[in-house]
Design a protein around this motif. Sequence first.
Motif, PDB file in Angstrom:
ATOM      1  N   GLY A   1       0.694  -1.355   0.180  1.00  0.00           N
ATOM      2  CA  GLY A   1      -0.035   0.023   0.042  1.00  0.00           C
ATOM      3  C   GLY A   1       1.024   1.408  -0.012  1.00  0.00           C
ATOM      4  N   GLN A   2       0.628   2.288   1.009  1.00  0.00           N
ATOM      5  CA  GLN A   2       1.317   3.285   1.083  1.00  0.00           C
ATOM      6  C   GLN A   2       2.447   3.310   1.939  1.00  0.00           C
ATOM      7  N   SER A   3       2.648   2.292   2.728  1.00  0.00           N
ATOM      8  CA  SER A   3       3.675   2.396   3.709  1.00  0.00           C
ATOM      9  C   SER A   3       5.053   2.094   3.001  1.00  0.00           C
ATOM     10  N   GLU A   4       6.174   2.509   3.622  1.00  0.00           N
ATOM     11  CA  GLU A   4       7.343   2.279   2.982  1.00  0.00           C
ATOM     12  C   GLU A   4       7.945   1.015   2.683  1.00  0.00           C
ATOM     13  N   VAL A   5       8.619   0.979   1.814  1.00  0.00           N
ATOM     14  CA  VAL A   5       9.354  -0.177   1.303  1.00  0.00           C
ATOM     15  C   VAL A   5      10.764  -0.328   1.788  1.00  0.00           C
ATOM     16  N   THR A   6      10.895  -1.101   2.520  1.00  0.00           N
ATOM     17  CA  THR A   6      12.494  -1.451   2.942  1.00  0.00           C
ATOM     18  C   THR A   6      13.082  -2.796   2.311  1.00  0.00           C
ATOM     19  N   PRO A   7      14.402  -2.858   2.050  1.00  0.00           N
ATOM     20  CA  PRO A   7      15.039  -3.925   1.660  1.00  0.00           C
ATOM     21  C   PRO A   7      14.650  -5.309   2.444  1.00  0.00           C
ATOM     22  N   GLY A   8      14.128  -6.174   1.502  1.00  0.00           N
ATOM     23  CA  GLY A   8      13.983  -7.609   2.004  1.00  0.00           C
ATOM     24  C   GLY A   8      14.986  -8.381   2.480  1.00  0.00           C
ATOM     25  N   PRO A   9      15.066  -9.591   2.754  1.00  0.00           N
ATOM     26  CA  PRO A   9      13.579 -10.387   3.196  1.00  0.00           C
ATOM     27  C   PRO A   9      13.105  -9.771   4.431  1.00  0.00           C
ATOM     28  N   TYR A  10      11.638  -9.830   4.733  1.00  0.00           N
ATOM     29  CA  TYR A  10      11.097  -9.574   5.821  1.00  0.00           C
ATOM     30  C   TYR A  10      11.107 -10.768   6.757  1.00  0.00           C
ATOM     31  N   THR A  11      10.563 -10.496   8.094  1.00  0.00           N
ATOM     32  CA  THR A  11      10.203 -11.771   8.809  1.00  0.00           C
ATOM     33  C   THR A  11       8.892 -11.532   9.251  1.00  0.00           C
ATOM     34  N   ILE A  12       8.356 -12.514   9.730  1.00  0.00           N
ATOM     35  CA  ILE A  12       7.167 -12.133  10.581  1.00  0.00           C
ATOM     36  C   ILE A  12       6.984 -11.600  11.992  1.00  0.00           C
ATOM     37  N   ALA A  13       8.482 -11.712  12.667  1.00  0.00           N
ATOM     38  CA  ALA A  13       8.599 -10.950  13.975  1.00  0.00           C
ATOM     39  C   ALA A  13       8.647  -9.626  13.472  1.00  0.00           C
ATOM     40  N   GLN A  14       9.306  -9.274  12.388  1.00  0.00           N
ATOM     41  CA  GLN A  14       9.612  -7.965  11.948  1.00  0.00           C
ATOM     42  C   GLN A  14       8.161  -7.357  11.735  1.00  0.00           C
ATOM     43  N   LEU A  15       7.192  -7.831  10.978  1.00  0.00           N
ATOM     44  CA  LEU A  15       5.955  -7.163  10.853  1.00  0.00           C
ATOM     45  C   LEU A  15       5.188  -7.127  12.134  1.00  0.00           C
ATOM     46  N   GLY A  16       5.359  -8.136  12.863  1.00  0.00           N
ATOM     47  CA  GLY A  16       4.628  -8.056  14.273  1.00  0.00           C
ATOM     48  C   GLY A  16       5.202  -6.619  14.923  1.00  0.00           C
ATOM     49  N   ALA A  17       6.478  -6.778  15.045  1.00  0.00           N
ATOM     50  CA  ALA A  17       6.997  -5.752  15.633  1.00  0.00           C
ATOM     51  C   ALA A  17       6.719  -4.114  15.307  1.00  0.00           C
ATOM     52  N   ASP A  18       6.217  -4.321  14.008  1.00  0.00           N
ATOM     53  CA  ASP A  18       5.773  -3.002  13.403  1.00  0.00           C
ATOM     54  C   ASP A  18       4.436  -2.760  14.097  1.00  0.00           C
ATOM     55  N   VAL A  19       3.579  -3.716  14.138  1.00  0.00           N
ATOM     56  CA  VAL A  19       2.316  -3.519  14.740  1.00  0.00           C
ATOM     57  C   VAL A  19       2.379  -3.052  16.299  1.00  0.00           C
ATOM     58  N   ILE A  20       3.279  -3.716  17.007  1.00  0.00           N
ATOM     59  CA  ILE A  20       3.431  -3.228  18.516  1.00  0.00           C
ATOM     60  C   ILE A  20       3.827  -1.625  18.521  1.00  0.00           C
ATOM     61  N   ALA A  21       4.858  -1.204  17.509  1.00  0.00           N
ATOM     62  CA  ALA A  21       5.185  -0.028  17.552  1.00  0.00           C
ATOM     63  C   ALA A  21       4.143   1.046  17.346  1.00  0.00           C
ATOM     64  N   LEU A  22       3.293   0.705  16.112  1.00  0.00           N
ATOM     65  CA  LEU A  22       2.177   1.387  15.767  1.00  0.00           C
ATOM     66  C   LEU A  22       1.260   1.514  17.138  1.00  0.00           C
ATOM     67  N   LEU A  23       0.903   0.485  17.729  1.00  0.00           N
ATOM     68  CA  LEU A  23       0.015   0.450  19.120  1.00  0.00           C
ATOM     69  C   LEU A  23       0.617   1.341  20.057  1.00  0.00           C
ATOM     70  N   ASP A  24       1.718   1.417  20.178  1.00  0.00           N
ATOM     71  CA  ASP A  24       2.464   2.231  21.179  1.00  0.00           C
ATOM     72  C   ASP A  24       2.451   3.632  20.789  1.00  0.00           C
ATOM     73  N   HIS A  25       2.678   3.865  19.501  1.00  0.00           N
ATOM     74  CA  HIS A  25       2.651   5.344  18.956  1.00  0.00           C
ATOM     75  C   HIS A  25       1.264   5.805  19.150  1.00  0.00           C
ATOM     76  N   LEU A  26       0.211   5.168  18.996  1.00  0.00           N
ATOM     77  CA  LEU A  26      -1.227   5.460  19.076  1.00  0.00           C
ATOM     78  C   LEU A  26      -1.678   5.242  20.567  1.00  0.00           C
ATOM     79  N   GLN A  27      -0.765   4.917  21.524  1.00  0.00           N
ATOM     80  CA  GLN A  27      -1.071   4.594  22.945  1.00  0.00           C
ATOM     81  C   GLN A  27      -2.249   3.838  23.170  1.00  0.00           C
ATOM     82  N   ILE A  28      -2.416   2.579  22.487  1.00  0.00           N
ATOM     83  CA  ILE A  28      -3.305   1.710  22.645  1.00  0.00           C
ATOM     84  C   ILE A  28      -2.717   0.380  23.339  1.00  0.00           C
ATOM     85  N   ALA A  29      -2.891   0.092  24.470  1.00  0.00           N
ATOM     86  CA  ALA A  29      -2.531  -0.732  25.396  1.00  0.00           C
ATOM     87  C   ALA A  29      -2.785  -2.194  24.836  1.00  0.00           C
TER      88      ALA A  29
END
Length: 259
Positions: free
Chosen positions: A59-87
């Motif tokens: 989508g409109q999220s940034e492209v970073t060099p691969g390969p990615y990992t599921i742990a990396q994608l999960g960490a993105d979600v945790i960081a987004l929750l923290d950013h939005l202060q969603i516990a």
Amino acid sequence: MPFATLNGIKLHYQLDGDASLPVLVFSNSLGTSLAMWEPQMAELSQHFRVLRYDTRGHGQSEVTPGPYTIAQLGADVIALLDHLQIAQAHFCGLSMGGSTFMWLAVHHPDRVSKLILCNTGAKIGTPEAWNSRIETVQREGLSAIASAVVSRWLTPEYAAQHPQQVQALTTMLLATPAEGYAGACAAVRDNDLRAAIAGITAPTLVIAGSGDVPTPPADGQFMRDTIPGALYVEFDAAHISNQQQPKAFTQAVLQFLSS
């Protein structure tokens, strides 16, 4: 168009619904954007504060060099929750999104109220098949696989009756950056949570499609049997069941989260 810069990337997200409502997070499948959840938004945003985001490289999220990992994608979600202060939130992910949220439920159980795993598997496909797809996309771009991929998203009969929907999904896939798609393919390829999901403590609903080829009902039934107390529902649908059975899908989500 809200963006959050976290984990060294710019992540695109959308937040809908009243701030006083419980949060429901959606995660998109491989080769789609947060727009894939549009059929659910009118109904669910009345009951939840719905957070959608474009997975890294999509989508409109940034492209970073691969390969990615599921742990990396999960960490993105945790960081987004923290950013939005969603516990804590409910999580609903389809295919790659389901893999991401399975990882989240295993490694960050305190953040997960309820979990919905749609058209996904604790392990999806074979390394050989993923490597072949990655090589094709890197060499020829997404147009080389678009028809074959989208043909698995909806059952043939349904697709024949809904050509505009097929075209919209194809457009969404082709808008995905090839580098981001290949990077995410590697994340799914290398992910194996078959042993780990027995430790999931969140109430879980598994949604499968009877005509799903990439993640057949057997994958969903394995998750149901392995995750303690998991519930299971199967629709007459292929891989993107929320698009093929929008009303039944939305109702199942609403019923599970409200129970």
